[in-house]
Motif scaffolding. Sequence first.
Motif, PDB file in Angstrom:
ATOM      1  N   ARG A 133      -4.236 -14.143 -12.005  1.00 18.69           N
ATOM      2  CA  ARG A 133      -5.437 -13.237 -11.414  1.00 18.69           C
ATOM      3  C   ARG A 133      -5.320 -11.697 -11.725  1.00 18.69           C
ATOM      4  NH1 ARG A 133      -4.305 -10.424  -7.077  1.00 18.69           N
ATOM      5  NH2 ARG A 133      -2.546 -11.013  -5.604  1.00 18.69           N
ATOM      6  N   GLU A 134      -6.498 -11.176 -12.003  1.00 19.22           N
ATOM      7  CA  GLU A 134      -6.311  -9.539 -12.168  1.00 19.22           C
ATOM      8  C   GLU A 134      -5.873  -9.101 -10.862  1.00 19.22           C
ATOM      9  OE1 GLU A 134      -7.137  -7.386 -14.699  1.00 19.22           O
ATOM     10  OE2 GLU A 134      -7.062  -9.331 -15.761  1.00 19.22           O
ATOM     11  N   PRO A 135      -5.007  -8.016 -11.124  1.00 18.51           N
ATOM     12  CA  PRO A 135      -4.495  -7.392  -9.743  1.00 18.51           C
ATOM     13  C   PRO A 135      -5.251  -6.788  -8.966  1.00 18.51           C
ATOM     14  CG  PRO A 135      -3.381  -6.465 -11.812  1.00 18.51           C
ATOM     15  CD  PRO A 135      -4.546  -7.459 -12.339  1.00 18.51           C
ATOM     16  N   GLY A 136      -5.211  -7.186  -7.611  1.00 22.04           N
ATOM     17  CA  GLY A 136      -6.217  -6.617  -6.713  1.00 22.04           C
ATOM     18  C   GLY A 136      -6.145  -5.044  -6.534  1.00 22.04           C
ATOM     19  N   ALA A 137      -7.440  -4.860  -6.174  1.00 26.20           N
ATOM     20  CA  ALA A 137      -7.578  -3.257  -5.958  1.00 26.20           C
ATOM     21  C   ALA A 137      -6.725  -2.611  -4.761  1.00 26.20           C
ATOM     22  CB  ALA A 137      -8.866  -3.061  -5.841  1.00 26.20           C
ATOM     23  N   THR A 138      -6.357  -1.552  -5.006  1.00 22.03           N
ATOM     24  CA  THR A 138      -5.533  -0.762  -3.804  1.00 22.03           C
ATOM     25  C   THR A 138      -6.548  -0.420  -2.745  1.00 22.03           C
ATOM     26  OG1 THR A 138      -3.708  -0.164  -5.352  1.00 22.03           O
ATOM     27  CG2 THR A 138      -3.887   1.069  -3.160  1.00 22.03           C
ATOM     28  N   ASP A 139      -6.310  -0.617  -1.495  1.00 19.38           N
ATOM     29  CA  ASP A 139      -7.152  -0.262  -0.506  1.00 19.38           C
ATOM     30  C   ASP A 139      -7.359   1.352  -0.509  1.00 19.38           C
ATOM     31  OD1 ASP A 139      -8.117   0.840   2.091  1.00 19.38           O
ATOM     32  OD2 ASP A 139      -7.405  -0.793   3.160  1.00 19.38           O
ATOM     33  N   PRO A 140      -8.709   2.066  -0.633  1.00 17.58           N
ATOM     34  CA  PRO A 140      -8.690   3.354  -1.031  1.00 17.58           C
ATOM     35  C   PRO A 140      -8.596   4.276   0.035  1.00 17.58           C
ATOM     36  CG  PRO A 140     -10.929   2.097  -0.890  1.00 17.58           C
ATOM     37  CD  PRO A 140      -9.743   1.092  -0.979  1.00 17.58           C
ATOM     38  N   LEU A 141      -8.711   3.739   1.256  1.00 18.18           N
ATOM     39  CA  LEU A 141      -8.301   4.354   2.613  1.00 18.18           C
ATOM     40  C   LEU A 141      -6.744   4.650   2.429  1.00 18.18           C
ATOM     41  CD1 LEU A 141     -10.429   3.014   5.480  1.00 18.18           C
ATOM     42  CD2 LEU A 141     -10.668   5.335   4.254  1.00 18.18           C
ATOM     43  N   VAL A 155       0.574  12.762   9.626  1.00 20.28           N
ATOM     44  CA  VAL A 155       0.014  11.320   9.968  1.00 20.28           C
ATOM     45  C   VAL A 155      -1.159  11.593  10.874  1.00 20.28           C
ATOM     46  CG1 VAL A 155       0.451   9.268  11.167  1.00 20.28           C
ATOM     47  CG2 VAL A 155       2.211  10.416   9.790  1.00 20.28           C
ATOM     48  N   ALA A 156      -1.245  12.489  11.720  1.00 19.94           N
ATOM     49  CA  ALA A 156      -2.473  12.694  12.511  1.00 19.94           C
ATOM     50  C   ALA A 156      -3.788  12.787  11.616  1.00 19.94           C
ATOM     51  CB  ALA A 156      -2.284  13.489  13.677  1.00 19.94           C
ATOM     52  N   ALA A 157      -3.381  13.970  10.822  1.00 20.11           N
ATOM     53  CA  ALA A 157      -4.466  14.246   9.973  1.00 20.11           C
ATOM     54  C   ALA A 157      -4.972  13.323   8.776  1.00 20.11           C
ATOM     55  CB  ALA A 157      -4.032  15.637   9.169  1.00 20.11           C
ATOM     56  N   ALA A 158      -3.974  12.384   8.514  1.00 19.16           N
ATOM     57  CA  ALA A 158      -4.230  11.504   7.656  1.00 19.16           C
ATOM     58  C   ALA A 158      -5.095  10.177   8.057  1.00 19.16           C
ATOM     59  CB  ALA A 158      -2.845  10.914   6.907  1.00 19.16           C
ATOM     60  N   ALA A 159      -4.639   9.967   9.680  1.00 20.15           N
ATOM     61  CA  ALA A 159      -5.619   9.077  10.308  1.00 20.15           C
ATOM     62  C   ALA A 159      -6.647   9.550  10.509  1.00 20.15           C
ATOM     63  CB  ALA A 159      -4.784   8.868  11.535  1.00 20.15           C
ATOM     64  N   GLU A 160      -6.987  10.783  10.960  1.00 18.53           N
ATOM     65  CA  GLU A 160      -8.455  11.283  11.215  1.00 18.53           C
ATOM     66  C   GLU A 160      -9.027  11.283   9.727  1.00 18.53           C
ATOM     67  OE1 GLU A 160     -10.537  15.370  12.823  1.00 18.53           O
ATOM     68  OE2 GLU A 160      -8.263  15.248  12.546  1.00 18.53           O
ATOM     69  N   ALA A 161      -8.550  11.488   8.731  1.00 20.55           N
ATOM     70  CA  ALA A 161      -9.533  11.569   7.652  1.00 20.55           C
ATOM     71  C   ALA A 161      -9.795  10.094   7.149  1.00 20.55           C
ATOM     72  CB  ALA A 161      -8.575  12.235   6.401  1.00 20.55           C
ATOM     73  N   ALA A 162      -9.048   9.340   7.492  1.00 14.66           N
ATOM     74  CA  ALA A 162      -9.172   7.940   7.211  1.00 14.66           C
ATOM     75  C   ALA A 162     -10.159   7.227   8.095  1.00 14.66           C
ATOM     76  CB  ALA A 162      -7.855   6.933   7.110  1.00 14.66           C
ATOM     77  N   GLY A 163     -10.679   8.096   9.411  1.00 15.98           N
ATOM     78  CA  GLY A 163     -11.347   7.343  10.445  1.00 15.98           C
ATOM     79  C   GLY A 163     -10.664   6.275  11.306  1.00 15.98           C
ATOM     80  N   LEU A 164      -9.605   6.343  11.182  1.00 20.01           N
ATOM     81  CA  LEU A 164      -8.894   5.474  11.937  1.00 20.01           C
ATOM     82  C   LEU A 164      -7.684   5.815  13.132  1.00 20.01           C
ATOM     83  CD1 LEU A 164      -7.056   3.330   8.917  1.00 20.01           C
ATOM     84  CD2 LEU A 164      -9.045   2.449  10.397  1.00 20.01           C
ATOM     85  N   GLY A 165      -7.679   5.180  14.079  1.00 20.19           N
ATOM     86  CA  GLY A 165      -6.777   5.481  14.926  1.00 20.19           C
ATOM     87  C   GLY A 165      -5.092   5.452  14.651  1.00 20.19           C
ATOM     88  N   GLU A 166      -4.349   6.142  15.056  1.00 19.06           N
ATOM     89  CA  GLU A 166      -2.822   6.208  14.727  1.00 19.06           C
ATOM     90  C   GLU A 166      -2.295   4.803  14.627  1.00 19.06           C
ATOM     91  OE1 GLU A 166      -0.195   9.268  15.131  1.00 19.06           O
ATOM     92  OE2 GLU A 166      -1.674  10.622  15.738  1.00 19.06           O
ATOM     93  N   SER A 173      -0.762   0.157   7.484  1.00 18.62           N
ATOM     94  CA  SER A 173       0.366   0.677   6.624  1.00 18.62           C
ATOM     95  C   SER A 173       1.414  -0.315   6.393  1.00 18.62           C
ATOM     96  CB  SER A 173       0.847   2.013   6.966  1.00 18.62           C
ATOM     97  OG  SER A 173      -0.140   3.038   7.073  1.00 18.62           O
ATOM     98  N   LEU A 174       1.433  -1.001   7.373  1.00 17.65           N
ATOM     99  CA  LEU A 174       2.849  -2.078   7.230  1.00 17.65           C
ATOM    100  C   LEU A 174       2.453  -2.963   6.073  1.00 17.65           C
ATOM    101  CD1 LEU A 174       3.602  -3.188  11.018  1.00 17.65           C
ATOM    102  CD2 LEU A 174       5.118  -1.858   9.330  1.00 17.65           C
ATOM    103  N   ALA A 175       1.331  -3.403   5.820  1.00 21.50           N
ATOM    104  CA  ALA A 175       0.968  -4.432   4.933  1.00 21.50           C
ATOM    105  C   ALA A 175       0.982  -3.700   3.501  1.00 21.50           C
ATOM    106  CB  ALA A 175      -0.407  -5.182   5.199  1.00 21.50           C
ATOM    107  N   ALA A 176       0.618  -2.326   3.745  1.00 20.69           N
ATOM    108  CA  ALA A 176       0.314  -1.870   2.315  1.00 20.69           C
ATOM    109  C   ALA A 176       1.646  -1.030   1.736  1.00 20.69           C
ATOM    110  CB  ALA A 176      -0.777  -0.748   2.270  1.00 20.69           C
ATOM    111  N   PHE A 177       2.254  -0.533   2.664  1.00 25.35           N
ATOM    112  CA  PHE A 177       3.533   0.375   2.080  1.00 25.35           C
ATOM    113  C   PHE A 177       4.792  -0.349   2.530  1.00 25.35           C
ATOM    114  CE2 PHE A 177       0.230   3.670   3.467  1.00 25.35           C
ATOM    115  CZ  PHE A 177      -0.398   3.934   2.245  1.00 25.35           C
TER     116      PHE A 177
END
Length: 235
Positions: A133-141, A155-166, A173-177
Amino acid sequence: MYQERPSRVAGAVLWTRTVGTGEGGPYRVLPDGCMDVIWCDGDLIVTGPDTRAHVAQTPAGARFAGLRFAPGQGPGVLGVPAYELRDLRVPLDAVWPGGTARRIAERIGDAADPGSALEDAVTGSLPGTGARREPGATDPLLAATASRLASGGSVAAAAEAAGLGERQLYRRSLAAFGYGPKTLARVLRLQRALELARRGTAFAEVAVAAGYADQAHLAREVKALAGVPLGELVR
């Protein structure tokens, strides 16, 4: 000799290395938040995201071709959460079907340009290996999160920018990184520090520019992640 270029797999880097006569021996791979697929003289392995330096042995004359995926990109290509491969080196057939992995390794070994053949394998266009299959897209967030952390953001600023709680950001992040955003931030900060030091920047200035509290903090973090002092890495 080591060379790299932007890959035809968007967001990835293709690198090649040929180990000359008398150049074999141990070498240190530093954590960088990335995952790789590597071909070496007929073998295909996947390297997971590292939390510490990995020391490998390389025989003289070995040939390598590798695809290094940006932080968060590897799981979409390989089809496996990053945390399952954290700090591991596994054969490709542990991730993809064994028959497919063997055919890919054979085709790459026969190719005039192993690096290009590896790119073709990942995108599913290497003849005779079975469709992928074609490589899947990276989660843009999460791609944006990695970019913010690489630039020194908190990390706090990154979570706020993503609209997510820490906590939400940590789970995704565990799944992605392969690990949480705090560990990713430490790894990327190490890479910033090393880049500055290799340019000849004084270590005290490196500490400030890379976001460490002071030079002693820089020294502790480098030793913890790389296993050796910064001066030895630069040499």
